[in-house]
Design an enzyme around this catalytic site. Structure first.
Site, PDB file in Angstrom:
ATOM      1  N   ARG A 223       0.743  -1.234  -0.003  1.00  0.00           N
ATOM      2  CA  ARG A 223       0.052   0.061   0.015  1.00  0.00           C
ATOM      3  C   ARG A 223       1.014   1.250  -0.106  1.00  0.00           C
ATOM      4  NH1 ARG A 223      -3.372  -3.079  -1.380  1.00  0.00           N
ATOM      5  NH2 ARG A 223      -5.528  -3.286  -0.667  1.00  0.00           N
TER       6      ARG A 223
ATOM      7  N   GLU B  11      -3.663   7.652  -4.275  1.00  0.00           N
ATOM      8  CA  GLU B  11      -3.923   6.987  -5.686  1.00  0.00           C
ATOM      9  C   GLU B  11      -5.328   7.734  -5.859  1.00  0.00           C
ATOM     10  OE1 GLU B  11      -3.559   2.710  -5.717  1.00  0.00           O
ATOM     11  OE2 GLU B  11      -1.642   2.650  -5.242  1.00  0.00           O
TER      12      GLU B  11
ATOM     13  N   HIS C 147      -0.400   0.226  -9.629  1.00  0.00           N
ATOM     14  CA  HIS C 147      -1.231  -0.625  -8.770  1.00  0.00           C
ATOM     15  C   HIS C 147      -1.923  -1.919  -9.465  1.00  0.00           C
ATOM     16  CE1 HIS C 147      -3.670  -0.991  -4.603  1.00  0.00           C
ATOM     17  NE2 HIS C 147      -3.182  -2.014  -4.866  1.00  0.00           N
TER      18      HIS C 147
END
Length: 373
Positions: free
Chosen positions: A209, A238, A255
Site C-alpha cells: 500500500r 491514488e 497498482h
C-alpha cells in the site's frame, strides 16, 4: 434481492444474474450511499470505501471484496451493524511475486549484476511474502523475513527485526497490510528514520500500500543516493500520484502488481462463492470462470553459457514490466483507466519452457512453478 458490483471485476458476465433479481454495475469510485441503499450485497474492489458514509441506513447484509487488501472496509462499523465482510486472501499473491521477480530480473540483466548471494529482505510474510520467500532461493537469493504478528504467534525463530533486515538486506520488498494505528501500525513505516539506516544503496520495492511509505522521505533518500533501484506499484493518494516521485524511480506502475489473469479469476471466484454461500444460493457449488483468455505459452530456453541470465530471460518473457512502466509515465493522469483496462498477463505456471538441457536451470524453473521440458 439486489447486488451492487464494481464494473471492473472480470469474468462476471451473466453469473450473478442467475441468483439476484437485480444486478447493477458501477465504477468502484462511483458507488454511493444512494446506490447501495436498497442493496442486499456489494461486490467491490479497493476503490469503494465501505464506511458509515456509504452504508448508514442501507439494507446491505454482506460485502465481498475481490482483493487481498481490506483496509477500505470499516470492520468495526460492519461488526456493529451486523454486516458480514469477506476478502480474497492469497488470490493474487503469485501475481505480485511475478512482478517482484520480473523487476529483479530486469535490473540484474541491465547492470545490477547477479542475484546469486544477494540478501532479499521481505517485510510482511503473509500470503505474498510466504510465496516470495519460497521461490526466491531458486534465484540464489538469501532471505530475511520480518513479520511482528507472526513472530509473536510462532516465535522469533526465522524472523528478524525490521532494523536488522534493513541493515543486512541488499533488496527490500514490502508486502504488509495498511494498519493506521495499533501495535502493528504500518502507516508511514518506511520513513526518514528507517531510510537513515541504509548503509549502502539498496533495491527497494513496494507492492503493498502506498501509505506504508512516507513519500517525501523516500524522495530524499533517492536524491541522497541511498537507493540503487526502486520499483513502486502503489502510491499515496491514488490515483493522484506524486509525479516527481514517479520520475525518480526506475519502475512506476498503476497498482497492478497482482493483476495476473489467475489472480483476477481467483479473486472473482472467491468473492462470488462467498456471496452464494452467505445467501444460501448455488447449491454449494464452487463457481469458477469457465473460460479464460489464452496466450502463447511456450518459451524456448536460450543456449548461452550463462544459465542464470537465461533463467531471468524466461521470467521476463512472462511479463513485460517495462511496458506497464512506460504506459504510466506517458499517461500518469490515466492511472485508473490503466488499471481498469489492464491486459492479459499469465503467471509462471501457465508457461512451458522447452529445450532446457541444464539440470540446474530445470530445477530452478521448476521451483519457480514453470513447466519444463
Amino acid at each position: 434481492m439486489k447486488i451492487v458490483v464494481d464494473d471492473k471485476i472480470p469474468y462476471l458476465e451473466g453469473v450473478l444474474e442467475r441468483y439476484f433479481s437485480e444486478v447493477v454495475y458501477y465504477s468502484g469510485r462511483d458507488i454511493s450511499s444512494n446506490i447501495v441503499a436498497d442493496a442486499d450485497a456489494l461486490l467491490i474492489r479497493t476503490r469503494t470505501k465501505c464506511n458509515e458514509k456509504l452504508l448508514a441506513g442501507s439494507n446491505v447484509k454482506m460485502i465481498a471484496t475481490a482483493t487481498i487488501g481490506h483496509d477500505h472496509i470499516d470492520k468495526e462499523y460492519c461488526k456493529e451493524h451486523g454486516i458480514l465482510w469477506t476478502n480474497a486472501p492469497g488470490c493474487n499473491a503469485f501475481g505480485v511475486v511475478q512482478y517482484v521477480l520480473c523487476f529483479l530480473s530486469l535490473i540484474s540483466l541491465k547492470g545490477y549484476g547477479s542475484l546469486q548471494g544477494k540478501t532479499l529482505g521481505i517485510v510482511g510474510v503473509g500470503e505474498v511474502g510466504k510465496r516470495l520467500a519460497a521461490v526466491a532461493p531458486y534465484l540464489g537469493l538469501n532471505v530475511l523475513k520480518n513479520d511482528p504478528p507472526r513472530a509473536r504467534k510462532e516465535g522469533e525463530d526465522g524472523f528478524v527485526s525490521l532494523d536488522e533486515l534493513v541493515v543486512k538486506s541488499d533488496i527490500i520488498s514490502v508486502h504488509v497490510p495498511l494498519n493506521r494505528d495499533g501495535e502493528d501500525r504500518t502507516f508511514g513505516l518506511f520513513n526518514e528514520g528507517l531510510f537513515g539506516l541504509f548503509q549502502q544503496p539498496k533495491v527497494f520495492i513496494n507492492a503493498s500500500r502506498g501509505e506504508v511509505v512516507h513519500e517525501p522521505s523516500l524522495k530524499e533518500a533517492i536524491k541522497a543516493g541511498k537507493m540503487r533501484h526502486v520499483a513502486l506499484d502503489v502510491w499515496c493518494n491514488e490515483p493522484e500520484i506524486d509525479k516527481e516521485l514517479m520520475e525518480l524511480v526506475d519502475i512506476a506502475t498503476p497498482h497492478i502488481a497482482g493483476y495476473s489473469l489467475e489472480g483476477k479469476a481467483n479473486g472473482t471466484a472467491a468473492s462470488v462463492n462467498s456471496i452464494l454461500h452467505f445467501f444460501g444460493l448455488g447449491g454449494g457449488d464452487k463457481w469458477y470462470p469457465s473460460s479464460l483468455p489464452s496466450l502463447e505459452n511456450k518459451i524456448t530456453f536460450g543456449s548461452s553459457k550463462n544459465v542464470e541470465d537465461e533463467v531471468l530471460s524466461c521470467i521476463l518473457k512472462t511479463y513485460n514490466i517495462e511496458s506497464d512502466n512506460d504506459n504510466l509515465r506517458r499517461n500518469p493522469d490515466d492511472f485508473e483507466s490503466l488499471r481498469g483496462n489492464y491486459g492479459v498477463r499469465r503467471e509462471f505456471s501457465y508457461y512451458k519452457v522447452v529445450n532446457v538441457k541444464d539440470e540446474r536451470a530445470a530445477a530452478c524453473l521448476n521451483g519457480l512453478t514453470f513447466k519444463v521440458e
